[in-house]
Scaffold this motif. Sequence first.
Motif, mmCIF file in Angstrom:
data_model
loop_
_atom_site.group_PDB
_atom_site.id
_atom_site.type_symbol
_atom_site.label_atom_id
_atom_site.label_comp_id
_atom_site.label_asym_id
_atom_site.label_seq_id
_atom_site.Cartn_x
_atom_site.Cartn_y
_atom_site.Cartn_z
ATOM 1 N N GLY A 212 2.286 -26.420 36.308
ATOM 2 C CA GLY A 212 2.660 -27.829 36.301
ATOM 3 C C GLY A 212 2.057 -28.634 35.175
ATOM 4 N N LEU A 213 1.585 -27.966 34.145
ATOM 5 C CA LEU A 213 0.980 -28.647 33.005
ATOM 6 C C LEU A 213 1.969 -28.912 31.882
ATOM 7 C CD1 LEU A 213 -2.239 -26.449 32.853
ATOM 8 C CD2 LEU A 213 -2.168 -28.868 33.518
ATOM 9 N N LEU A 214 3.154 -28.313 31.988
ATOM 10 C CA LEU A 214 4.145 -28.410 30.918
ATOM 11 C C LEU A 214 5.536 -28.423 31.526
ATOM 12 C CD1 LEU A 214 4.768 -28.295 27.834
ATOM 13 C CD2 LEU A 214 4.764 -25.795 28.037
ATOM 14 N N TRP A 221 5.885 -28.034 18.880
ATOM 15 C CA TRP A 221 4.774 -28.976 18.783
ATOM 16 C C TRP A 221 4.806 -30.031 19.888
ATOM 17 C CZ3 TRP A 221 0.216 -28.624 16.853
ATOM 18 C CH2 TRP A 221 -0.609 -29.743 16.915
ATOM 19 N N LYS A 222 5.986 -30.451 20.299
ATOM 20 C CA LYS A 222 6.058 -31.419 21.393
ATOM 21 C C LYS A 222 5.478 -30.824 22.676
ATOM 22 C CE LYS A 222 9.940 -34.159 19.687
ATOM 23 N NZ LYS A 222 11.345 -34.628 19.936
ATOM 24 N N ALA A 223 5.683 -29.531 22.872
ATOM 25 C CA ALA A 223 5.079 -28.859 24.026
ATOM 26 C C ALA A 223 3.563 -28.825 23.895
ATOM 27 C CB ALA A 223 5.630 -27.440 24.154
ATOM 28 N N VAL A 224 3.070 -28.588 22.679
ATOM 29 C CA VAL A 224 1.625 -28.600 22.429
ATOM 30 C C VAL A 224 1.034 -29.957 22.808
ATOM 31 C CG1 VAL A 224 -0.162 -28.492 20.645
ATOM 32 C CG2 VAL A 224 1.741 -26.868 20.606
ATOM 33 N N GLU A 225 1.685 -31.021 22.379
ATOM 34 C CA GLU A 225 1.173 -32.359 22.679
ATOM 35 C C GLU A 225 1.197 -32.632 24.184
ATOM 36 O OE1 GLU A 225 3.474 -34.985 20.148
ATOM 37 O OE2 GLU A 225 1.846 -34.952 18.672
#
Length: 258
Positions: A212-214, A221-225
């Motif tokens: 549930g963190l992503l 990169w948007k996923a990284v942020e």
Amino acid sequence: MEQEHLRELLEKLHDKYNRPEFIEYDPISIPHRYSRPEDIEIGGLLAATIAWGNRKAIVKSGVRMMEYLDDAPYDFTVNASHAELSTLSSYVHRTFNGQDLTHFILALRRFYTIYDGLGGFFQKEWRATRDMRTVLSRFRSAFFAFDHPARCEKHISSIDKGAACKRLNMYLRWMVRCDGRGVDFGLWKEIPARALYLPIDIHAGNMGRFLGLLTRRQTDWKAVEEITANLRRFDADDPVKYDFSLFGAGIDGYLKEN
């Protein structure tokens, strides 16, 4: 998963895997061969550059790469003659070959001539921008600022093109984090751990989604942020320590069991 239970899981896995026993089977074992900061910086960047695929194969190829550099990466980088550089031509790890390694060494030589080394560059750019996203962009531009084969560019991801930059973020974790546990080096003391972004690949992304963190489906990169912002809720000063947790959750089979 409830937030408190998730916090407990993340902390438990972090404690389980952020320990010296982790080193031997991980690419970070390559820079751990050395004590000189410059050797650690160079060995670390080169090891991170080839860190995709099977970890055992990565470590084996990393050791072989260091042997090509006479097991003295800094001295080889700044002093190798043309003849000595030519010996790199036979190196290969998957798509990273001797031509790539040669031009990486030449680029690194310029960093130690112009920028006072890798640590000097990253810390100077951090002081100037206070934005690791900008630092990542400037590093890639500086690294490829001189003549080089176009094929080399695929080995350093471009944040400007939206890449997740997993290997660069992993390298920064190695060089910046300092928690006294003996895994990460903490060499670059001017950069705070809170400035780092999570190294994320498909496996870490899938684990992040499961926990549930992503929510983002692409691993970019948007996923990284997104995932880093969520991890900052559990430790704002050191969110990337949970890289160990996501790795550990994968090793412990959380996806297979649920």
